[in-house]
Motif scaffolding. Sequence first.
Motif, PDB file in Angstrom:
ATOM      1  N   GLY A 163       3.862 -59.818 -59.099  1.00 40.24           N
ATOM      2  CA  GLY A 163       3.265 -60.626 -60.150  1.00 40.24           C
ATOM      3  C   GLY A 163       2.369 -61.722 -59.606  1.00 40.24           C
ATOM      4  N   ILE A 164       2.790 -62.348 -58.520  1.00 41.98           N
ATOM      5  CA  ILE A 164       1.975 -63.411 -57.923  1.00 41.98           C
ATOM      6  C   ILE A 164       0.720 -62.819 -57.291  1.00 41.98           C
ATOM      7  N   LEU A 165       0.871 -61.721 -56.580  1.00 38.90           N
ATOM      8  CA  LEU A 165      -0.321 -61.084 -56.005  1.00 38.90           C
ATOM      9  C   LEU A 165      -1.265 -60.601 -57.091  1.00 38.90           C
ATOM     10  N   GLY A 166      -0.718 -60.079 -58.160  1.00 40.74           N
ATOM     11  CA  GLY A 166      -1.542 -59.620 -59.265  1.00 40.74           C
ATOM     12  C   GLY A 166      -2.285 -60.749 -59.952  1.00 40.74           C
ATOM     13  N   PHE A 167      -1.742 -61.945 -59.892  1.00 39.91           N
ATOM     14  CA  PHE A 167      -2.419 -63.092 -60.482  1.00 39.91           C
ATOM     15  C   PHE A 167      -3.700 -63.422 -59.721  1.00 39.91           C
ATOM     16  N   PHE A 168      -3.659 -63.312 -58.404  1.00 39.47           N
ATOM     17  CA  PHE A 168      -4.826 -63.637 -57.586  1.00 39.47           C
ATOM     18  C   PHE A 168      -5.803 -62.473 -57.475  1.00 39.47           C
ATOM     19  N   VAL A 169      -5.289 -61.275 -57.282  1.00 36.76           N
ATOM     20  CA  VAL A 169      -6.147 -60.107 -57.076  1.00 36.76           C
ATOM     21  C   VAL A 169      -5.667 -58.977 -57.973  1.00 36.76           C
ATOM     22  N   HIS A 170      -6.570 -58.460 -58.788  1.00 37.91           N
ATOM     23  CA  HIS A 170      -6.230 -57.314 -59.620  1.00 37.91           C
ATOM     24  C   HIS A 170      -7.345 -56.285 -59.469  1.00 37.91           C
ATOM     25  N   ILE A 171      -7.071 -55.249 -58.700  1.00 39.84           N
ATOM     26  CA  ILE A 171      -8.054 -54.194 -58.466  1.00 39.84           C
ATOM     27  C   ILE A 171      -7.453 -52.885 -58.954  1.00 39.84           C
ATOM     28  N   ASN A 172      -8.137 -52.239 -59.865  1.00 48.78           N
ATOM     29  CA  ASN A 172      -7.716 -50.939 -60.347  1.00 48.78           C
ATOM     30  C   ASN A 172      -8.600 -49.897 -59.647  1.00 48.78           C
ATOM     31  N   ALA A 173      -8.047 -49.230 -58.648  1.00 50.82           N
ATOM     32  CA  ALA A 173      -8.826 -48.316 -57.827  1.00 50.82           C
ATOM     33  C   ALA A 173      -9.248 -47.064 -58.593  1.00 50.82           C
ATOM     34  N   GLN A 174      -8.523 -46.715 -59.646  1.00 56.12           N
ATOM     35  CA  GLN A 174      -8.899 -45.536 -60.406  1.00 56.12           C
ATOM     36  C   GLN A 174     -10.121 -45.803 -61.276  1.00 56.12           C
ATOM     37  N   LYS A 175     -10.223 -47.010 -61.820  1.00 59.70           N
ATOM     38  CA  LYS A 175     -11.365 -47.330 -62.667  1.00 59.70           C
ATOM     39  C   LYS A 175     -12.582 -47.763 -61.860  1.00 59.70           C
ATOM     40  N   ASP A 176     -12.344 -48.518 -60.787  1.00 59.98           N
ATOM     41  CA  ASP A 176     -13.438 -49.043 -59.994  1.00 59.98           C
ATOM     42  C   ASP A 176     -13.100 -48.905 -58.505  1.00 59.98           C
ATOM     43  N   PRO A 177     -13.393 -47.758 -57.902  1.00 57.84           N
ATOM     44  CA  PRO A 177     -13.034 -47.556 -56.490  1.00 57.84           C
ATOM     45  C   PRO A 177     -13.869 -48.401 -55.528  1.00 57.84           C
ATOM     46  N   VAL A 178     -15.032 -48.866 -55.965  1.00 59.62           N
ATOM     47  CA  VAL A 178     -15.878 -49.653 -55.073  1.00 59.62           C
ATOM     48  C   VAL A 178     -15.199 -50.972 -54.717  1.00 59.62           C
ATOM     49  N   ALA A 179     -14.572 -51.622 -55.687  1.00 61.11           N
ATOM     50  CA  ALA A 179     -13.882 -52.879 -55.426  1.00 61.11           C
ATOM     51  C   ALA A 179     -12.731 -52.684 -54.447  1.00 61.11           C
ATOM     52  N   ALA A 180     -12.009 -51.586 -54.595  1.00 63.04           N
ATOM     53  CA  ALA A 180     -10.906 -51.301 -53.682  1.00 63.04           C
ATOM     54  C   ALA A 180     -11.425 -51.038 -52.273  1.00 63.04           C
ATOM     55  N   LEU A 181     -12.518 -50.317 -52.158  1.00 66.85           N
ATOM     56  CA  LEU A 181     -13.103 -50.056 -50.842  1.00 66.85           C
ATOM     57  C   LEU A 181     -13.633 -51.337 -50.201  1.00 66.85           C
ATOM     58  N   LEU A 182     -14.242 -52.199 -50.991  1.00 67.09           N
ATOM     59  CA  LEU A 182     -14.726 -53.471 -50.455  1.00 67.09           C
ATOM     60  C   LEU A 182     -13.573 -54.361 -50.004  1.00 67.09           C
ATOM     61  N   ALA A 183     -12.498 -54.382 -50.765  1.00 62.64           N
ATOM     62  CA  ALA A 183     -11.331 -55.175 -50.378  1.00 62.64           C
ATOM     63  C   ALA A 183     -10.706 -54.636 -49.091  1.00 62.64           C
ATOM     64  N   ALA A 184     -10.604 -53.320 -48.986  1.00 66.25           N
ATOM     65  CA  ALA A 184     -10.054 -52.718 -47.769  1.00 66.25           C
ATOM     66  C   ALA A 184     -10.955 -53.005 -46.575  1.00 66.25           C
ATOM     67  N   GLY A 185     -12.260 -52.944 -46.787  1.00 68.58           N
ATOM     68  CA  GLY A 185     -13.201 -53.266 -45.705  1.00 68.58           C
ATOM     69  C   GLY A 185     -13.106 -54.715 -45.283  1.00 68.58           C
ATOM     70  N   ALA A 186     -12.926 -55.625 -46.231  1.00 72.70           N
ATOM     71  CA  ALA A 186     -12.798 -57.048 -45.900  1.00 72.70           C
ATOM     72  C   ALA A 186     -11.526 -57.317 -45.107  1.00 72.70           C
TER      73      ALA A 186
END
Length: 63
Positions: free
Chosen positions: A6-29
């Motif tokens: 819940g705490i992690l979800g408050f700061f970062v919420h990435i849905n990789a199924q809807k938007d895979p680019v955000a997940a890839l950018l986060a993994a790259g960072a």
Amino acid sequence: MTWYPGILGFFVHINAQKDPVAALLAAGAVGAALWFVVAQSRRREARRTEASREGNDRRPRSW
């Protein structure tokens, strides 16, 4: 520990199924940050080793 996601979800919420680019950018960072930390620690260790070989080490020797 049900509060942890819940705490992690408050700061970062990435849905990789809807938007895979955000997940890839986060993994790259995260990968870039880890690479930077490892490169800095290796560089520091190399400087320490070189300094101890030359006798310029500021740390006390364990005789």
